[in-house]
Scaffold this motif. Structure first.
Motif, PDB file in Angstrom:
ATOM      1  N   LEU A 178      -2.497  -2.352  -0.906  1.00  0.00           N
ATOM      2  CA  LEU A 178      -1.153  -1.488  -0.115  1.00  0.00           C
ATOM      3  C   LEU A 178      -0.502  -2.745  -0.320  1.00  0.00           C
ATOM      4  N   ARG A 183       6.966  -2.628  -2.006  1.00  0.00           N
ATOM      5  CA  ARG A 183       6.202  -1.447  -1.607  1.00  0.00           C
ATOM      6  C   ARG A 183       7.303  -2.035   0.222  1.00  0.00           C
ATOM      7  N   LEU A 204       5.263  -5.116   2.423  1.00  0.00           N
ATOM      8  CA  LEU A 204       3.939  -5.154   1.914  1.00  0.00           C
ATOM      9  C   LEU A 204       3.794  -5.881   0.366  1.00  0.00           C
ATOM     10  N   TRP A 256       0.148   4.222   2.662  1.00  0.00           N
ATOM     11  CA  TRP A 256       0.060   2.815   4.223  1.00  0.00           C
ATOM     12  C   TRP A 256      -0.527   3.092   5.180  1.00  0.00           C
TER      13      TRP A 256
END
Length: 263
Positions: A178, A183, A204, A256
């Motif tokens: 992830l 992100r 992330l 995710w």
């Protein structure tokens, strides 16, 4: 930190369970639960009631290690449940857990599956475990799911806290995938009071999963009613279903949700 007091959480365990009784009265409990594949409604509720009794025993005995939980994992004996029997049994178990947690208080030390080690964990966890399994049963029986705003807010906060624990990287190694630049995910509830601050950012971009209550631009934003956001992160509703607006990188959202195991 929870936005609900220990006493309120104890009360919600019983209240959320009691909401199941009119739902299942006269219902076909052999109906499958799409969000819990392999279970029917009766088995789902036996799992919930068994887990509540397990939690009560941990707190009552001040357990320092996990207790056996096979009695609510193997659900094959509960394929044909009677609502007239199951309803009172559920209320009894929820009342037992709530009373045990009240008597112990939030700070008593007990074994917990995550860092923390106090009864407060079980009060909060079983409140939201009950909420989500009530949603499972409600949706499986074709009824409408509703939840008080403050309970839903705390449920989402708890999901964020537990889902971002670094310990998951050791248990679910795919979660490390992830992390990466750019992100970020923004969840925005569309139906809450103006002062509820019902927005979350999942970040992330660092070495661990981070989250905060905030209104920020992100790579992908999700706008939906609060209860729908809760069901979405628990993967009880599709990320692109009716009433859910996704803006930006939808593939990041799907990635995710696929990689976060909690729930």
């Amino acid at each position: 930190m929870t936005v609900l007091s220990h006493d309120r959480l104890c009360a919600e365990i019983a209240a959320q369970t009691d909401l199941l009784r009119p739902l299942i009265k006269g219902a076909d409990l052999t109906a499958p639960v799409p969000s819990c594949p392999g279970w029917n409604v009766g088995q789902l509720l036996r799992h919930l009631g068994g887990a509540q009794r397990w939690g009560a025993e941990i707190v009552r005995t001040r357990a320092t290690s996990p207790l056996p939980d096979d009695h609510f994992r193997d659900l094959s004996p509960y394929a044909h449940e009677d609502p007239a029997v199951l309803g009172p049994w559920l209320s009894e178990g929820a009342g037992l857990l709530a009373d045990t947690l009240r008597a112990a208080g939030p700070d008593v030390e007990v074994w917990t599956p995550v860092p923390g080690g106090t009864a407060a964990f079980f009060a909060r966890r079983f409140t939201h475990e009950t909420v989500v399994h009530r949603a499972d049963a409600t949706l499986a029986l074709g009824a409408e799911f509703a939840l008080a705003e403050d309970v839903a807010l705390d449920a989402l906060d708890e999901w964020m806290e537990l889902g971002s624990l670094p310990m998951h990287f050791e248990i679910h190694t795919r979660m490390r995938e992830l992390l990466g630049p750019d992100r970020t995910i923004h969840l925005h509830a569309t139906d809450t009071a103006p002062d509820a601050a019902a927005e979350w950012v999942v970040d992330l971009t660092g070495e661990v999963i981070a989250w905060r209550r905030a209104h920020e631009k992100a790579a992908v934003a999700v706008r939906a009613p609060l209860a729908e956001l809760l069901l979405l992160v628990y993967r009880r509703r599709p990320a692109h279903g009716e009433g859910v607006e996704v803006l930006g990188d939808a593939r990041l959202l799907d990635f995710w949700l696929d990689r976060v195991p909690f729930g």
